[in-house]
Design an enzyme around this catalytic site. Structure first.
Site, mmCIF file in Angstrom:
data_model
loop_
_atom_site.group_PDB
_atom_site.id
_atom_site.type_symbol
_atom_site.label_atom_id
_atom_site.label_comp_id
_atom_site.label_asym_id
_atom_site.label_seq_id
_atom_site.Cartn_x
_atom_site.Cartn_y
_atom_site.Cartn_z
ATOM 1 N N ILE A 72 0.062 -0.565 5.321
ATOM 2 C CA ILE A 72 0.451 0.414 4.313
ATOM 3 C C ILE A 72 1.357 -0.246 3.277
ATOM 4 O O ILE A 72 2.235 -1.036 3.630
ATOM 5 C CB ILE A 72 1.221 1.578 4.979
ATOM 6 C CG1 ILE A 72 0.393 2.209 6.086
ATOM 7 C CG2 ILE A 72 1.663 2.619 3.950
ATOM 8 C CD1 ILE A 72 1.204 2.981 7.097
ATOM 9 N N CYS A 73 1.159 0.105 2.029
ATOM 10 C CA CYS A 73 2.091 -0.275 0.965
ATOM 11 C C CYS A 73 2.126 0.887 -0.030
ATOM 12 O O CYS A 73 1.764 2.006 0.311
ATOM 13 C CB CYS A 73 1.698 -1.599 0.303
ATOM 14 S SG CYS A 73 0.165 -1.550 -0.624
ATOM 15 N N ARG A 74 2.545 0.636 -1.235
ATOM 16 C CA ARG A 74 2.644 1.714 -2.221
ATOM 17 C C ARG A 74 1.263 2.225 -2.625
ATOM 18 O O ARG A 74 1.012 3.410 -2.628
ATOM 19 C CB ARG A 74 3.417 1.240 -3.448
ATOM 20 C CG ARG A 74 3.562 2.301 -4.520
ATOM 21 C CD ARG A 74 4.363 1.780 -5.716
ATOM 22 N NE ARG A 74 4.531 2.803 -6.713
ATOM 23 C CZ ARG A 74 3.665 3.048 -7.679
ATOM 24 N NH1 ARG A 74 2.553 2.345 -7.773
ATOM 25 N NH2 ARG A 74 3.894 4.005 -8.557
ATOM 26 N N GLY A 76 -1.890 -0.010 -2.025
ATOM 27 C CA GLY A 76 -2.965 -0.710 -1.316
ATOM 28 C C GLY A 76 -3.056 -2.193 -1.612
ATOM 29 O O GLY A 76 -3.649 -2.946 -0.839
ATOM 30 N N MET A 101 0.913 4.709 0.180
ATOM 31 C CA MET A 101 1.830 5.852 0.286
ATOM 32 C C MET A 101 1.566 6.893 -0.799
ATOM 33 O O MET A 101 1.789 8.084 -0.573
ATOM 34 C CB MET A 101 3.296 5.390 0.209
ATOM 35 C CG MET A 101 3.823 4.762 1.477
ATOM 36 S SD MET A 101 3.767 5.857 2.930
ATOM 37 C CE MET A 101 4.865 7.183 2.453
#
Length: 198
Positions: A72-74, A76, A101
């Site tokens: 997971i990141c902001r 992708g 996210m």
């Protein structure tokens, strides 16, 4: 015939991930954003393993990640880089949360919130924009400074083409973006302990 194109990371959308979590079949959730971004908002039960630390210690982390893993990141992009790094050391069952996210929050899924901080992308825009603005304004007095704006523009173009960002990686190392628990031993301890999840 072989191609030189990189393989696309396996993905998982926010609705499917939420169903897995709600059914008690949650994969291991690794959030690769900076500790400051993670502190601001994250998925309950996720582990924070910043991308730079993950890349540097992927061999050690591989020994603690033998189950399904969702990165997971902001949005992708960083999670895709993390997937490539972990796949490179032979870790199977990796998936990237599509839209990161941003997509998770758009579905009104559960989140944990902390102190509000600027995400890394916003920090990059501020620093790059400020450098360009100052160098253009100052080039009235020192014409050579216009090349600084050109250099930043070239760097941003390279970042877009390669889906990497040197400025972002440098900013992620600032104390503002680091946390007390941003070292390999702490992260490995959390991964070993079922109670270590956030």
């Amino acid at each position: 015939m072989s191609t030189s194109e990189p393989t696309r990371a396996a993905t998982l959308d926010a609705a499917t991930l939420r169903e897995l979590i709600d059914s008690g079949r949650s994969p291991r959730l690794l959030d690769v954003r900076t500790p400051a971004e993670f502190e601001t908002v994250h998925i309950p039960g996720s582990y924070n393993v910043p991308l730079d630390l993950l890349k540097e210690h992927r061999e050690e982390l591989r020994n603690h990640l033998d189950e399904d893993v969702v990165l997971i990141c902001r949005s992708g992009a960083r999670a895709t880089q993390a997937e490539q790094a972990l796949a490179g050391v032979g870790l199977p069952n990796l998936r990237v949360l599509t839209g990161g996210m941003l997509a998770w929050q758009a579905t009104n899924a559960p989140i944990r919130q902390g102190r509000r901080r600027w995400d890394l992308e916003r920090q990059v825009r501020l620093v790059a924009g400020s450098i360009v603005l100052v160098s253009v304004l100052a080039s009235v007095f020192a014409p050579g400074l216009k090349w600084i704006a050109g250099f930043i523009g070239a760097g941003l173009t390279f970042a877009a083409v390669t889906n990497t960002c040197a400025m972002g990686m440098l900013l992620s190392r600032l104390p503002y973006n680091r946390g007390a628990s941003c070292d390999l031993d702490t992260i490995v301890g959390q991964l070993r302990s079922p109670g270590g999840r956030a």
